[in-house]
Design an enzyme around this catalytic site. Structure first.
Site, PDB file in Angstrom:
ATOM      1  CE1 TYR A  63      -4.096   1.998   0.586  1.00  0.00           C
ATOM      2  CE2 TYR A  63      -2.572   3.354   1.852  1.00  0.00           C
ATOM      3  CZ  TYR A  63      -3.793   3.192   1.220  1.00  0.00           C
ATOM      4  OH  TYR A  63      -4.697   4.225   1.218  1.00  0.00           O
ATOM      5  CE1 TYR A  80      -6.278  11.237   1.554  1.00  0.00           C
ATOM      6  CE2 TYR A  80      -6.442  11.682  -0.781  1.00  0.00           C
ATOM      7  CZ  TYR A  80      -6.747  10.902   0.308  1.00  0.00           C
ATOM      8  OH  TYR A  80      -7.524   9.776   0.148  1.00  0.00           O
ATOM      9  CG  HIS A 140      -0.865   5.585  -1.463  1.00  0.00           C
ATOM     10  ND1 HIS A 140      -1.411   4.324  -1.399  1.00  0.00           N
ATOM     11  CD2 HIS A 140      -1.899   6.448  -1.568  1.00  0.00           C
ATOM     12  CE1 HIS A 140      -2.728   4.426  -1.455  1.00  0.00           C
ATOM     13  NE2 HIS A 140      -3.048   5.700  -1.560  1.00  0.00           N
ATOM     14  CD1 TRP A 195      -6.312   5.348  -6.090  1.00  0.00           C
ATOM     15  CD2 TRP A 195      -4.333   5.197  -7.097  1.00  0.00           C
ATOM     16  NE1 TRP A 195      -5.356   5.229  -5.110  1.00  0.00           N
ATOM     17  CE2 TRP A 195      -4.122   5.134  -5.706  1.00  0.00           C
ATOM     18  CE3 TRP A 195      -3.228   5.122  -7.944  1.00  0.00           C
ATOM     19  CZ2 TRP A 195      -2.864   5.003  -5.139  1.00  0.00           C
ATOM     20  CZ3 TRP A 195      -1.975   4.996  -7.370  1.00  0.00           C
ATOM     21  CH2 TRP A 195      -1.807   4.932  -5.983  1.00  0.00           C
ATOM     22  CD1 TRP A 196     -10.353   4.546  -5.784  1.00  0.00           C
ATOM     23  CD2 TRP A 196     -12.350   4.687  -6.755  1.00  0.00           C
ATOM     24  NE1 TRP A 196     -10.984   5.649  -5.265  1.00  0.00           N
ATOM     25  CE2 TRP A 196     -12.210   5.765  -5.843  1.00  0.00           C
ATOM     26  CE3 TRP A 196     -13.538   4.584  -7.484  1.00  0.00           C
ATOM     27  CZ2 TRP A 196     -13.208   6.707  -5.635  1.00  0.00           C
ATOM     28  CZ3 TRP A 196     -14.531   5.530  -7.285  1.00  0.00           C
ATOM     29  CH2 TRP A 196     -14.360   6.579  -6.361  1.00  0.00           C
TER      30      TRP A 196
END
Length: 105
Positions: free
Chosen positions: A19, A42, A23, A77-78
């Site tokens: 993960y 963010y 990112h 992206w999802w």
């Protein structure tokens, strides 16, 4: 004027490093889309005990975040992330809004 929002997501066990890697290599077009929608500052935090992810972001009062799910880059992206985290059937990450209970400016 801006506001902060926070939410929780669920990472599958054993995927913390992956993960973070994904990112670290965020699609540049996605970062641009988020900024263009009024998003700033963010960050996503991991609780390694239960694999909960906590997202916190600042957005402008005139943000256009509601339009992001309809964009090709967000859908891509999802789909890219769906194998390592809990999602709905359309790959949208399961997100639980969090309520602010304390703030020290």
């Amino acid at each position: 004027m801006s506001e902060q929002i926070a939410f929780r997501m669920n990472l599958f066990d054993g995927f913390a490093a992956e993960y973070e890697k994904r990112h670290d290599e965020i699609f540049p077009e996605l970062a641009t889309a988020l900024k263009d929608a009024g998003v700033s500052e963010y960050s996503i935090w991991l609780d390694p005990e239960d694999n909960h992810l906590f997202g916190i972001l600042t957005r402008t009062s005139d943000h256009t975040m509601d339009a992001l799910p309809d964009t090709e880059i967000v859908k891509r992206w999802w789909a890219f992330m769906a194998d390592i985290m809990e999602t709905e059937t359309d790959n949208v990450p399961v997100q639980i809004p969090l309520k602010r209970v304390f703030y020290l400016p």
